[in-house]
Design a protein around this motif. Structure first.
Motif, PDB file in Angstrom:
ATOM      1  N   HIS A   1       0.817  -1.187  -0.103  1.00  0.00           N
ATOM      2  CA  HIS A   1      -0.169   0.009   0.009  1.00  0.00           C
ATOM      3  C   HIS A   1       1.037   1.234   0.046  1.00  0.00           C
ATOM      4  O   HIS A   1       2.111   1.153   0.326  1.00  0.00           O
ATOM      5  CB  HIS A   1      -1.003  -0.079   1.241  1.00  0.00           C
ATOM      6  N   HIS A   2       0.366   2.193  -0.400  1.00  0.00           N
ATOM      7  CA  HIS A   2       0.782   3.590  -0.017  1.00  0.00           C
ATOM      8  C   HIS A   2       1.431   3.948   1.398  1.00  0.00           C
ATOM      9  O   HIS A   2       0.866   3.373   2.335  1.00  0.00           O
ATOM     10  CB  HIS A   2       0.070   4.758  -0.343  1.00  0.00           C
ATOM     11  N   THR A   3       2.427   4.788   1.300  1.00  0.00           N
ATOM     12  CA  THR A   3       3.062   5.121   2.525  1.00  0.00           C
ATOM     13  C   THR A   3       2.310   5.808   3.742  1.00  0.00           C
ATOM     14  O   THR A   3       2.870   5.957   4.809  1.00  0.00           O
ATOM     15  CB  THR A   3       4.226   5.919   2.246  1.00  0.00           C
ATOM     16  N   GLN A   4       1.024   6.525   3.375  1.00  0.00           N
ATOM     17  CA  GLN A   4       0.034   7.023   4.141  1.00  0.00           C
ATOM     18  C   GLN A   4      -0.632   6.066   4.853  1.00  0.00           C
ATOM     19  O   GLN A   4      -1.159   6.410   5.734  1.00  0.00           O
ATOM     20  CB  GLN A   4      -0.623   8.015   3.519  1.00  0.00           C
ATOM     21  N   LYS A   5      -0.768   4.768   4.494  1.00  0.00           N
ATOM     22  CA  LYS A   5      -1.629   3.883   5.286  1.00  0.00           C
ATOM     23  C   LYS A   5      -1.200   3.443   6.679  1.00  0.00           C
ATOM     24  O   LYS A   5      -0.023   3.181   6.791  1.00  0.00           O
ATOM     25  CB  LYS A   5      -1.585   2.482   4.425  1.00  0.00           C
ATOM     26  N   LEU A   6      -2.103   3.747   7.683  1.00  0.00           N
ATOM     27  CA  LEU A   6      -1.501   3.826   9.102  1.00  0.00           C
ATOM     28  C   LEU A   6      -1.327   2.390   9.576  1.00  0.00           C
ATOM     29  O   LEU A   6      -0.509   2.232  10.458  1.00  0.00           O
ATOM     30  CB  LEU A   6      -2.596   4.717  10.067  1.00  0.00           C
ATOM     31  N   ASP A   7      -2.250   1.581   9.091  1.00  0.00           N
ATOM     32  CA  ASP A   7      -2.171   0.291   9.737  1.00  0.00           C
ATOM     33  C   ASP A   7      -1.381  -0.900   9.033  1.00  0.00           C
ATOM     34  O   ASP A   7      -1.626  -0.812   7.522  1.00  0.00           O
ATOM     35  CB  ASP A   7      -3.564  -0.356  10.151  1.00  0.00           C
ATOM     36  N   ALA A   8      -0.970  -1.903   9.478  1.00  0.00           N
ATOM     37  CA  ALA A   8      -0.417  -3.298   8.820  1.00  0.00           C
ATOM     38  C   ALA A   8      -0.308  -4.219   9.708  1.00  0.00           C
ATOM     39  O   ALA A   8      -0.046  -4.354  10.801  1.00  0.00           O
ATOM     40  CB  ALA A   8       1.205  -2.907   8.403  1.00  0.00           C
TER      41      ALA A   8
END
Length: 242
Positions: A131-138
């Motif tokens: 995902h893009h680097t702005q996605k907060l959860d992983a």
């Protein structure tokens, strides 16, 4: 249809455009510490905010008897509380880790493949999500949904991030875990790959999102479907995939 947008980031803006194109009206665009002024005018609310705001947003809607759908991930430790509130208020709620039509078809394919592969223990399943680097959860909510569907249809017992796996994990424990490799790369809307690997070959299914349009369209379609209903639903209900 009058829509309240709870979360007005990049996804919220795409949802707004698609909703307007489909003849709907936006009566609230809430971000950050903005108030809920205008929520009482809405026929339905769409929450694409952040994990810390999602439960408050959803609760405000249910308390105001506004049907609400949420595509925010990273808050599911409180999902049962939200379901309880929805039942108490006789409200309407849909949570989706991903509202894309293509992803929901991918969910069905993943579930069917998991049932097939459960008979062949020479294959070990693993997953990758980007995902893009702005996605907060992983990992992503979509990856978790994919993993849960595999677990429910196989002998796997849990999932774990590949970079969080303890070094002392035994072979027997590892055999029951689904390793998820979560990557964050600039300008990637979302790519999910499920791989079954053996010593002699690999079987792989993959979904690649090209932009946010699919997520946004699915969210608006879900909102259109939810108005006038009571209960807790999923995209399986919206797309008649059950």
């Amino acid at each position: 249809m009058k829509i309240a947008l709870l979360g007005y980031g990049k996804m919220g803006q795409v949802i707004e455009r698609i909703a307007l194109e489909r003849g709907h009206e936006i009566v609230l665009k809430k971000s950050g510490k903005d108030t809920f002024d205008g929520l009482d005018q809405a026929d339905v609310a769409i929450d694409f905010s952040i994990p810390d705001a999602a439960v408050g947003n959803i609760s405000a809607c249910l308390n105001a008897s506004i049907p609400v759908i949420s595509g925010t991930t990273g808050w599911l430790d409180q999902y049962d509380n939200v379901v309880g509130l929805c039942e108490d208020k006789k409200g309407a709620f849909i949570y989706g880790s991903n509202f894309s039509l293509g992803v929901n078809l991918f969910f069905e394919l993943n579930e069917h493949l998991a049932k097939m592969m459960a008979k062949f223990d020479q294959y070990k399943v693993s997953m990758e999500e980007i995902h893009h680097t702005q996605k907060l959860d992983a990992p992503s909510g979509t990856a978790i949904s994919l993993a849960k569907d595999i677990i429910e249809n196989s002998d796997y017992s849990s999932w774990v991030l590949s970079d969080a796996k303890p070094d002392d994990t035994s072979e027997s424990e590892l055999a029951k875990q689904i390793l998820i490799d979560a990557k964050r790369i600039e300008n990637v809307p979302g790519t999910h790959t499920v791989t079954y690997n053996s010593k002699v070959d690999s079987i792989e299914i993959k979904h690649t999102a090209h932009n946010r349009e699919g997520f946004a369209l699915g969210a608006v379609i879900a909102a259109e479907w939810l108005v006038g209903k009571t209960g807790i639903f999923t995209m399986k209900d919206v797309l008649n995939l059950k």
